[in-house]
Design a protein around this motif. Structure first.
Motif, PDB file in Angstrom:
ATOM      1  N   LEU A  90       0.877  -1.169   0.000  1.00  0.00           N
ATOM      2  CA  LEU A  90       0.000   0.000   0.000  1.00  0.00           C
ATOM      3  C   LEU A  90       0.911   1.215   0.000  1.00  0.00           C
ATOM      4  O   LEU A  90       1.718   1.388   0.926  1.00  0.00           O
ATOM      5  N   LEU A  91       0.809   2.036  -1.040  1.00  0.00           N
ATOM      6  CA  LEU A  91       1.743   3.140  -1.233  1.00  0.00           C
ATOM      7  C   LEU A  91       0.994   4.454  -1.387  1.00  0.00           C
ATOM      8  O   LEU A  91      -0.080   4.501  -2.009  1.00  0.00           O
ATOM      9  N   LYS A  92       1.570   5.508  -0.854  1.00  0.00           N
ATOM     10  CA  LYS A  92       0.960   6.840  -0.900  1.00  0.00           C
ATOM     11  C   LYS A  92       1.863   7.787  -1.680  1.00  0.00           C
ATOM     12  O   LYS A  92       3.073   7.804  -1.483  1.00  0.00           O
ATOM     13  N   ARG A  93       1.252   8.586  -2.523  1.00  0.00           N
ATOM     14  CA  ARG A  93       2.017   9.570  -3.293  1.00  0.00           C
ATOM     15  C   ARG A  93       2.417  10.741  -2.404  1.00  0.00           C
ATOM     16  O   ARG A  93       1.785  11.002  -1.379  1.00  0.00           O
ATOM     17  N   ASP A 118       7.421 -18.766  -6.033  1.00  0.00           N
ATOM     18  CA  ASP A 118       7.412 -19.487  -4.766  1.00  0.00           C
ATOM     19  C   ASP A 118       8.102 -18.639  -3.697  1.00  0.00           C
ATOM     20  O   ASP A 118       8.559 -17.529  -3.971  1.00  0.00           O
ATOM     21  N   ARG A 119       8.167 -19.169  -2.496  1.00  0.00           N
ATOM     22  CA  ARG A 119       8.798 -18.448  -1.388  1.00  0.00           C
ATOM     23  C   ARG A 119      10.275 -18.163  -1.678  1.00  0.00           C
ATOM     24  O   ARG A 119      10.801 -17.135  -1.284  1.00  0.00           O
ATOM     25  N   ALA A 120      10.938 -19.063  -2.371  1.00  0.00           N
ATOM     26  CA  ALA A 120      12.353 -18.854  -2.708  1.00  0.00           C
ATOM     27  C   ALA A 120      12.531 -17.607  -3.575  1.00  0.00           C
ATOM     28  O   ALA A 120      13.514 -16.872  -3.423  1.00  0.00           O
ATOM     29  N   GLY A 121      11.588 -17.338  -4.480  1.00  0.00           N
ATOM     30  CA  GLY A 121      11.650 -16.135  -5.299  1.00  0.00           C
ATOM     31  C   GLY A 121      11.528 -14.876  -4.464  1.00  0.00           C
ATOM     32  O   GLY A 121      12.230 -13.883  -4.689  1.00  0.00           O
ATOM     33  N   TYR A 122      10.643 -14.911  -3.491  1.00  0.00           N
ATOM     34  CA  TYR A 122      10.480 -13.792  -2.556  1.00  0.00           C
ATOM     35  C   TYR A 122      11.755 -13.604  -1.742  1.00  0.00           C
ATOM     36  O   TYR A 122      12.248 -12.485  -1.589  1.00  0.00           O
ATOM     37  N   ASP A 173      -2.541   5.410  -2.176  1.00  0.00           N
ATOM     38  CA  ASP A 173      -3.039   5.769  -3.499  1.00  0.00           C
ATOM     39  C   ASP A 173      -2.977   4.618  -4.491  1.00  0.00           C
ATOM     40  O   ASP A 173      -3.577   4.698  -5.560  1.00  0.00           O
ATOM     41  N   VAL A 174      -2.231   3.587  -4.138  1.00  0.00           N
ATOM     42  CA  VAL A 174      -2.111   2.439  -5.029  1.00  0.00           C
ATOM     43  C   VAL A 174      -1.952   1.175  -4.195  1.00  0.00           C
ATOM     44  O   VAL A 174      -1.322   1.187  -3.135  1.00  0.00           O
ATOM     45  N   VAL A 175      -2.578   0.115  -4.672  1.00  0.00           N
ATOM     46  CA  VAL A 175      -2.393  -1.216  -4.110  1.00  0.00           C
ATOM     47  C   VAL A 175      -1.571  -1.980  -5.139  1.00  0.00           C
ATOM     48  O   VAL A 175      -2.032  -2.230  -6.256  1.00  0.00           O
ATOM     49  N   THR A 176      -0.341  -2.295  -4.771  1.00  0.00           N
ATOM     50  CA  THR A 176       0.560  -2.989  -5.685  1.00  0.00           C
ATOM     51  C   THR A 176       0.631  -4.457  -5.306  1.00  0.00           C
ATOM     52  O   THR A 176       0.796  -4.791  -4.137  1.00  0.00           O
ATOM     53  N   GLU A 177       0.481  -5.310  -6.302  1.00  0.00           N
ATOM     54  CA  GLU A 177       0.577  -6.758  -6.114  1.00  0.00           C
ATOM     55  C   GLU A 177       1.890  -7.227  -6.730  1.00  0.00           C
ATOM     56  O   GLU A 177       2.149  -6.959  -7.904  1.00  0.00           O
ATOM     57  N   ILE A 178       2.691  -7.923  -5.943  1.00  0.00           N
ATOM     58  CA  ILE A 178       3.967  -8.442  -6.410  1.00  0.00           C
ATOM     59  C   ILE A 178       3.941  -9.952  -6.221  1.00  0.00           C
ATOM     60  O   ILE A 178       3.787 -10.433  -5.100  1.00  0.00           O
ATOM     61  N   PHE A 195       4.283   6.214   4.732  1.00  0.00           N
ATOM     62  CA  PHE A 195       3.016   5.491   4.694  1.00  0.00           C
ATOM     63  C   PHE A 195       3.127   4.109   4.060  1.00  0.00           C
ATOM     64  O   PHE A 195       2.137   3.392   3.963  1.00  0.00           O
ATOM     65  N   THR A 196       4.309   3.719   3.604  1.00  0.00           N
ATOM     66  CA  THR A 196       4.478   2.440   2.911  1.00  0.00           C
ATOM     67  C   THR A 196       4.224   1.269   3.852  1.00  0.00           C
ATOM     68  O   THR A 196       4.771   1.209   4.950  1.00  0.00           O
ATOM     69  N   ARG A 197       3.388   0.341   3.385  1.00  0.00           N
ATOM     70  CA  ARG A 197       3.116  -0.903   4.107  1.00  0.00           C
ATOM     71  C   ARG A 197       3.166  -2.045   3.114  1.00  0.00           C
ATOM     72  O   ARG A 197       2.559  -1.983   2.062  1.00  0.00           O
ATOM     73  N   MET A 198       3.921  -3.074   3.462  1.00  0.00           N
ATOM     74  CA  MET A 198       4.015  -4.277   2.619  1.00  0.00           C
ATOM     75  C   MET A 198       3.751  -5.492   3.494  1.00  0.00           C
ATOM     76  O   MET A 198       4.200  -5.545   4.637  1.00  0.00           O
ATOM     77  N   PHE A 199       3.028  -6.448   2.917  1.00  0.00           N
ATOM     78  CA  PHE A 199       2.733  -7.663   3.673  1.00  0.00           C
ATOM     79  C   PHE A 199       2.475  -8.822   2.723  1.00  0.00           C
ATOM     80  O   PHE A 199       2.060  -8.626   1.578  1.00  0.00           O
ATOM     81  N   VAL A 200       2.734 -10.012   3.215  1.00  0.00           N
ATOM     82  CA  VAL A 200       2.487 -11.243   2.471  1.00  0.00           C
ATOM     83  C   VAL A 200       1.012 -11.596   2.628  1.00  0.00           C
ATOM     84  O   VAL A 200       0.424 -11.417   3.695  1.00  0.00           O
ATOM     85  N   VAL A 201       0.406 -12.083   1.544  1.00  0.00           N
ATOM     86  CA  VAL A 201      -0.994 -12.492   1.601  1.00  0.00           C
ATOM     87  C   VAL A 201      -1.143 -13.934   1.115  1.00  0.00           C
ATOM     88  O   VAL A 201      -0.326 -14.431   0.344  1.00  0.00           O
ATOM     89  N   GLU A 202      -2.184 -14.564   1.570  1.00  0.00           N
ATOM     90  CA  GLU A 202      -2.595 -15.870   1.063  1.00  0.00           C
ATOM     91  C   GLU A 202      -3.815 -15.614   0.191  1.00  0.00           C
ATOM     92  O   GLU A 202      -4.826 -15.101   0.664  1.00  0.00           O
ATOM     93  N   THR A 203      -3.714 -15.932  -1.074  1.00  0.00           N
ATOM     94  CA  THR A 203      -4.774 -15.610  -2.031  1.00  0.00           C
ATOM     95  C   THR A 203      -5.703 -16.800  -2.229  1.00  0.00           C
ATOM     96  O   THR A 203      -5.250 -17.930  -2.383  1.00  0.00           O
ATOM     97  N   ARG A 204      -6.983 -16.491  -2.239  1.00  0.00           N
ATOM     98  CA  ARG A 204      -8.008 -17.483  -2.568  1.00  0.00           C
ATOM     99  C   ARG A 204      -8.972 -16.828  -3.530  1.00  0.00           C
ATOM    100  O   ARG A 204      -9.247 -15.640  -3.422  1.00  0.00           O
ATOM    101  N   ALA A 205      -9.487 -17.580  -4.468  1.00  0.00           N
ATOM    102  CA  ALA A 205     -10.384 -17.010  -5.471  1.00  0.00           C
ATOM    103  C   ALA A 205     -11.454 -18.006  -5.861  1.00  0.00           C
ATOM    104  O   ALA A 205     -11.264 -19.210  -5.749  1.00  0.00           O
ATOM    105  N   ASN A 206     -12.552 -17.471  -6.334  1.00  0.00           N
ATOM    106  CA  ASN A 206     -13.610 -18.261  -6.944  1.00  0.00           C
ATOM    107  C   ASN A 206     -13.683 -17.868  -8.398  1.00  0.00           C
ATOM    108  O   ASN A 206     -13.730 -16.677  -8.722  1.00  0.00           O
ATOM    109  N   ASP A 207     -13.685 -18.828  -9.291  1.00  0.00           N
ATOM    110  CA  ASP A 207     -13.847 -18.550 -10.697  1.00  0.00           C
ATOM    111  C   ASP A 207     -15.341 -18.550 -10.974  1.00  0.00           C
ATOM    112  O   ASP A 207     -15.968 -19.601 -11.090  1.00  0.00           O
ATOM    113  N   LEU A 208     -15.927 -17.374 -11.071  1.00  0.00           N
ATOM    114  CA  LEU A 208     -17.362 -17.247 -11.183  1.00  0.00           C
ATOM    115  C   LEU A 208     -17.911 -17.726 -12.526  1.00  0.00           C
ATOM    116  O   LEU A 208     -19.061 -18.126 -12.626  1.00  0.00           O
TER     117      LEU A 208
END
Length: 123
Positions: free
Chosen positions: A9-12, A73-77, A64-69, A105-118
């Protein structure tokens, strides 16, 4: 979860317009990040438009922006973290961020992603 994902989460900076912020991020910062961290497999910038916010009485937004990186795998991180630990790389990234971000204001965190293919799972 396939892969490994980080959200930032980044702020200009207050003295930069939204359009200038987006232009700088897209034309300078994103290419710099991708050139320095080859283990990134996807790098998405989601620029917020607060004029269309759902709740008018919500707390003020401090990004101002939500950046997804994404990484394969974990080794890449971990490879990205190790490269960023190099003082020369960290200084280069920080100097570039100072051009357009309010780094306090910079905040970075690891997330676990789950999705439904509608489309496949029609309601």
């Amino acid at each position: 979860m396939s892969g490994f994902k980080v959200i930032a989460l980044l702020k200009r900076r207050a003295d930069i317009t939204r359009d200038a912020f987006i232009r700088y991020y897209e034309n300078y910062h994103a290419p710099l990040i991708l050139s320095q961290f080859p283990s990134i497999t996807a790098y998405r910038r989601n620029f917020a438009d607060f004029t269309a916010a759902f709740e008018s009485d919500a707390a003020p937004f401090d990004f101002d922006v939500v950046t997804e990186i994404e990484f394969g795998d974990r080794a890449g991180y971990d490879a990205m973290l190790a490269r960023h630990a190099d003082p020369a790389v960290a200084a280069m990234i920080a100097a570039d961020e100072d051009q357009f971000l309010d780094r306090a204001f910079t905040r970075m965190f690891v997330v676990e992603t789950r999705a439904n293919d509608l489309e496949e799972n029609s309601l």
